[in-house]
Structures are given as C-alpha cells and as structure tokens.
Motif scaffolding. Structure first.
Motif, mmCIF file in Angstrom:
data_model
loop_
_atom_site.group_PDB
_atom_site.id
_atom_site.type_symbol
_atom_site.label_atom_id
_atom_site.label_comp_id
_atom_site.label_asym_id
_atom_site.label_seq_id
_atom_site.Cartn_x
_atom_site.Cartn_y
_atom_site.Cartn_z
ATOM 1 N N ALA A 24 1.425 -1.320 -0.066
ATOM 2 C CA ALA A 24 -0.101 0.027 0.020
ATOM 3 C C ALA A 24 0.699 1.165 0.336
ATOM 4 C CB ALA A 24 -0.422 0.201 1.680
ATOM 5 N N LYS A 25 1.858 1.485 0.663
ATOM 6 C CA LYS A 25 2.825 2.184 0.435
ATOM 7 C C LYS A 25 3.123 2.753 -0.734
ATOM 8 C CE LYS A 25 7.271 4.179 3.223
ATOM 9 N NZ LYS A 25 8.395 3.756 4.166
ATOM 10 N N ASN A 26 3.762 1.403 -1.125
ATOM 11 C CA ASN A 26 4.400 1.600 -2.888
ATOM 12 C C ASN A 26 3.227 2.481 -3.456
ATOM 13 O OD1 ASN A 26 7.383 0.400 -3.536
ATOM 14 N ND2 ASN A 26 6.084 -0.905 -2.181
ATOM 15 N N LEU A 27 1.635 2.038 -3.562
ATOM 16 C CA LEU A 27 1.208 2.758 -4.149
ATOM 17 C C LEU A 27 0.837 4.019 -4.551
ATOM 18 C CD1 LEU A 27 -1.501 -0.106 -3.768
ATOM 19 C CD2 LEU A 27 -0.890 0.365 -6.224
ATOM 20 N N VAL A 28 0.528 4.809 -2.918
ATOM 21 C CA VAL A 28 0.905 5.916 -2.140
ATOM 22 C C VAL A 28 1.771 6.851 -2.479
ATOM 23 C CG1 VAL A 28 1.077 5.814 0.008
ATOM 24 C CG2 VAL A 28 -1.542 7.512 -1.067
ATOM 25 N N THR A 29 2.940 6.409 -2.784
ATOM 26 C CA THR A 29 3.832 7.312 -3.184
ATOM 27 C C THR A 29 3.891 7.113 -4.151
ATOM 28 O OG1 THR A 29 5.321 5.152 -2.533
ATOM 29 C CG2 THR A 29 5.263 6.928 -1.067
ATOM 30 N N LYS A 30 3.873 6.780 -5.436
ATOM 31 C CA LYS A 30 3.600 5.995 -6.832
ATOM 32 C C LYS A 30 2.025 6.993 -7.239
ATOM 33 C CE LYS A 30 6.872 2.214 -6.545
ATOM 34 N NZ LYS A 30 7.349 0.925 -6.761
ATOM 35 N N GLY A 31 1.970 7.492 -6.213
ATOM 36 C CA GLY A 31 0.829 8.275 -7.105
ATOM 37 C C GLY A 31 -0.942 8.076 -7.290
ATOM 38 N N TRP A 32 -1.020 6.870 -6.567
ATOM 39 C CA TRP A 32 -2.774 5.974 -6.820
ATOM 40 C C TRP A 32 -3.235 6.350 -5.994
ATOM 41 C CZ3 TRP A 32 -3.263 2.893 -10.942
ATOM 42 C CH2 TRP A 32 -2.118 2.700 -11.394
ATOM 43 N N PRO A 33 -4.182 7.197 -6.338
ATOM 44 C CA PRO A 33 -5.241 7.422 -5.092
ATOM 45 C C PRO A 33 -5.173 6.382 -4.255
ATOM 46 C CG PRO A 33 -6.027 7.977 -7.422
ATOM 47 C CD PRO A 33 -4.705 7.190 -6.892
ATOM 48 N N LEU A 34 -4.897 6.103 -2.592
ATOM 49 C CA LEU A 34 -5.408 4.922 -1.983
ATOM 50 C C LEU A 34 -6.520 5.260 -1.235
ATOM 51 C CD1 LEU A 34 -3.875 1.991 -1.278
ATOM 52 C CD2 LEU A 34 -2.725 3.747 0.326
ATOM 53 N N THR A 35 -7.603 4.413 -1.118
ATOM 54 C CA THR A 35 -8.173 4.513 0.347
ATOM 55 C C THR A 35 -7.967 3.017 1.510
ATOM 56 O OG1 THR A 35 -9.651 5.846 -1.170
ATOM 57 C CG2 THR A 35 -10.616 4.183 1.540
ATOM 58 N N VAL A 36 -7.784 3.001 2.345
ATOM 59 C CA VAL A 36 -7.567 1.912 3.304
ATOM 60 C C VAL A 36 -8.687 2.272 4.449
ATOM 61 C CG1 VAL A 36 -4.800 2.441 2.988
ATOM 62 C CG2 VAL A 36 -5.310 3.936 4.966
ATOM 63 N N MET A 37 -8.166 0.867 4.909
ATOM 64 C CA MET A 37 -9.006 0.242 6.540
ATOM 65 C C MET A 37 -8.518 -0.439 7.605
ATOM 66 S SD MET A 37 -12.676 -1.750 5.814
ATOM 67 C CE MET A 37 -11.807 -3.483 6.534
ATOM 68 N N ALA A 38 -8.957 0.246 9.135
ATOM 69 C CA ALA A 38 -8.177 -0.818 10.118
ATOM 70 C C ALA A 38 -8.197 -1.622 9.917
ATOM 71 C CB ALA A 38 -7.471 -0.112 11.075
ATOM 72 N N HIS A 39 -8.103 -2.398 10.853
ATOM 73 C CA HIS A 39 -8.193 -4.147 11.363
ATOM 74 C C HIS A 39 -8.261 -4.264 12.592
ATOM 75 C CE1 HIS A 39 -9.488 -7.761 11.385
ATOM 76 N NE2 HIS A 39 -8.364 -8.817 11.747
ATOM 77 N N ARG A 40 -6.796 -4.336 13.037
ATOM 78 C CA ARG A 40 -5.993 -4.404 14.974
ATOM 79 C C ARG A 40 -5.472 -3.504 15.324
ATOM 80 N NH1 ARG A 40 -7.512 -10.435 14.012
ATOM 81 N NH2 ARG A 40 -4.916 -10.300 13.516
ATOM 82 N N ASN A 41 -4.596 -3.800 13.910
ATOM 83 C CA ASN A 41 -3.526 -2.077 14.059
ATOM 84 C C ASN A 41 -4.010 -0.689 13.753
ATOM 85 O OD1 ASN A 41 -1.057 -0.614 14.464
ATOM 86 N ND2 ASN A 41 0.248 -2.628 13.775
ATOM 87 N N ARG A 42 -3.754 -0.137 14.011
ATOM 88 C CA ARG A 42 -3.809 1.303 13.648
ATOM 89 C C ARG A 42 -2.562 1.980 12.879
ATOM 90 N NH1 ARG A 42 -8.085 3.453 12.283
ATOM 91 N NH2 ARG A 42 -7.208 5.484 12.206
ATOM 92 N N ALA A 43 -1.445 1.338 13.435
ATOM 93 C CA ALA A 43 -0.287 2.143 12.920
ATOM 94 C C ALA A 43 -0.038 2.528 11.310
ATOM 95 C CB ALA A 43 0.694 1.183 14.157
ATOM 96 N N PRO A 44 -0.115 1.215 10.310
ATOM 97 C CA PRO A 44 -0.326 1.165 9.138
ATOM 98 C C PRO A 44 -1.047 2.057 8.530
ATOM 99 C CG PRO A 44 -0.999 -0.924 9.762
ATOM 100 C CD PRO A 44 -0.366 -0.572 11.067
ATOM 101 N N VAL A 45 -2.340 2.257 8.748
ATOM 102 C CA VAL A 45 -3.070 2.852 8.653
ATOM 103 C C VAL A 45 -2.129 4.571 8.353
ATOM 104 C CG1 VAL A 45 -5.093 3.976 8.545
ATOM 105 C CG2 VAL A 45 -5.011 1.542 8.816
ATOM 106 N N GLU A 46 -2.378 4.240 9.846
ATOM 107 C CA GLU A 46 -2.111 6.418 10.423
ATOM 108 C C GLU A 46 -0.603 6.863 9.583
ATOM 109 O OE1 GLU A 46 -1.680 6.137 14.249
ATOM 110 O OE2 GLU A 46 -3.822 5.898 14.467
ATOM 111 N N SER A 47 0.049 6.071 9.468
ATOM 112 C CA SER A 47 1.236 6.214 8.429
ATOM 113 C C SER A 47 1.130 6.347 6.541
ATOM 114 C CB SER A 47 2.835 4.964 8.128
ATOM 115 O OG SER A 47 2.088 3.250 7.510
ATOM 116 N N LEU A 48 -0.378 5.390 6.698
ATOM 117 C CA LEU A 48 -0.456 5.858 5.279
ATOM 118 C C LEU A 48 -1.323 6.908 4.970
ATOM 119 C CD1 LEU A 48 -1.432 2.087 4.508
ATOM 120 C CD2 LEU A 48 0.410 3.101 3.020
#
Length: 299
Positions: A24-48
């Motif tokens: 997901a990080k590669n997608l957003v940093t390479k210009g793709w409009p990205l939408t994400v969703m949290a499961h148990r861990n919020r840290a990756p969501v917040e970084s994205l």
C-alpha cells in the motif's frame, strides 16, 4: 511524464499486515489515489494516511469510493467475509475490480468469481512471493490470474509493488501456482530442518552444514533467508508464520483431493508443519522449524 497521472484508478486496500503495508505504501507514494481500512493495528493506517491515503471503516464504504480493491489477508474465509458480509464489498452494489493478493483456496476463488460476475464485480487472483522487505522495496513476485482485459487493467497496479509479474492463465490459476510455489519452499524448509537435526545428532555443526550447502547446488534464495535463523539467529529472517504455512499446505491437500491425485510428499510436509502447530509453535516463523524438529527428536 512528471506529476500525478490523472488516469490512475482509485485503489482501495484491505489487509495492511506484514506484506500489505509495504504494498500500500508503494501505491500511495507512486501516485495512486489510495483508500485504506484498519483491522486490529492502527499504526499502518496512520502511516499511510500521513502519506495521503484516505480511511474508511467498512469494505462497503470503500467499495462506494474506489474503482479497484486489493485484498492481502490470510485466506479464503477472510476474503469471503470481506466480499459477502453484511458490510462487505458486494453490499455496495457497484461495479469494480477485486484483486486478491492473499494465498487463497483456488476453488473458492473461482466460485466467488462466478457468483460476483452477474453483479458487475470482477475477481482476479494475484498472490505474492518473496518477503515483507520486498513488499517495502516494491520488488515482490506476483502470479496473476485473469482474462486479457483484466490483466491489462491490473498490471500497472501490481507493478507499483512488484518487480516481476507472471501471468498464469484464467482466474484461479494464480492461487494454484502460489500453492505449488509454497509447497516447494515449505518442502525445502522441512528437508533443511530434518537434515540439520540429523547433522546435530551426528556431530556436524550448523556452520559446517552451511559451509557445504551455501554456494553449492542445493543453495537457493529460500535457503539464504531460512539459514539466517540457524546461522545468525535473526528472528525476522523470514516473516511467514508456521500457522499460515500449515494453512497453505492444507489448501494444497484440498486441491489435490479435488483433482484425484496422490500427493505423498505434500502430506509429509503438511504433517511436519502440523506437528509444529500441535507443539504450540503456530505463531513462530518458518525458519524456527529447524529448532522445532531438532527439539522433537531429543532424547
């Protein structure tokens, strides 16, 4: 061409675990409009989100906002729930493409693809090979199943996080090839583990074993990550759990049963991982099999 390409489709991503976060990080940093969703861990969501991604709370909400949803979850039960649950993707009632990068049961993948098609939802399979480090670097291997139109649509999306994309055939063939790929790698893990156990019982050190295998004909990329545990004691040598390995080998057993074939080596490999799970090592990573098999043979 510089700047953001406006033609890029809106991407949703579900499953921000060890592999998914890097993808997901590669997608957003390479210009793709990205939408994400949290499961148990919020840290990756917040970084994205800090990198520009949007956040939603349910798969249905995501499906109402994007053109393509990438799944990178544990397996078929999770995929089915995300798609068909009360707040699932299908509940949004929109046409879109789902790319399942999970290691799923091919029979379930093909069944879901047939069920979703009348609703305008296309399901393609694109499981992964390599490691979380490759996910972060954008150098994963991908095995992609889908027809010509679907493959041409998802290839640039996969290219954001993959260094190699191999088209395997129609939907379901990607997941089949992934099971075969894991059968080979996990088979090696079982063989290396038993060989190391025998080496230890006969006085050969792990270093002596490694000196012979490394650089020889039985060396390979998998051995090089596997050996980082028993040589360097790197706990993150290969971040793939024994629980997931056993799950994938069980999917393979189901596939073999469905095609009416004999798979005695696959059964033996599955039993090795089943033993490890039964001994309480489900959450350990695969290279720990070297210790588990050795400990099981003490006495």
């Amino acid at each position: 061409m510089g700047g953001l390409q406006l033609s890029k489709e809106r991407i949703g991503f579900i499953g921000l675990g060890l592999m998914g976060h890097g993808m997901a990080k590669n997608l957003v940093t390479k210009g793709w409009p990205l939408t994400v969703m949290a499961h148990r861990n919020r840290a990756p969501v917040e970084s994205l989100v800090a990198l520009g991604a949007s956040e939603v709370s349910t798969p249905a909400e995501m499906a109402r906002q994007v053109d393509v949803i990438v799944l990178c979850v544990t397996g078929s039960p999770e995929v089915r729930g995300i798609i068909s649950g009360p707040d699932g993707i299908a509940a949004a009632g929109r046409e879109l493409l789902i790319i399942d990068c999970s290691t799923s049961d091919p029979s379930v993948t093909m069944e879901l693809a047939r069920q979703l098609q009348p609703n305008g939802i296309t399901l393609a399979d694109a499981p992964l090979s390599r490691t979380p480090a490759d996910a972060q670097a954008g150098t994963l291997d991908v095995m992609a199943g889908g027809d010509d139109h679907v493959f041409s649509r998802m290839e640039p999306i996969l290219g954001a996080f993959a260094g190699r994309i191999v088209r395997t055939g129609p939907v379901g063939t990607g997941h089949t090839m992934k099971l075969l790929n894991n059968f080979l790698s996990l088979g090696y893990a079982s063989l290396y583990s038993e060989a190391l156990m025998i080496a230890g019982k006969t006085g050969l050190s792990p270093q002596a074993f490694d000196n012979v295998i490394r650089g020889g004909r039985m060396d390979c990329g998998f051995y090089q990550t596997f050996s980082k545990w028993f040589i360097d004691h790197d706990p993150n040598a290969h971040k793939f759990s024994i629980r997931n390995a056993f799950k994938d080998l069980s999917y393979l057993q189901s596939l073999v049963t469905a095609v009416g074939a004999a798979n005695p080596v696959g059964a033996a490999v599955r039993n090795s991982f089943g033993l490890a799970v039964g001994l309480g090592h489900a959450e350990d990573y695969v290279p720990k099999m070297a210790d588990i098999i050795t400990d099981a043979n003490k006495g």
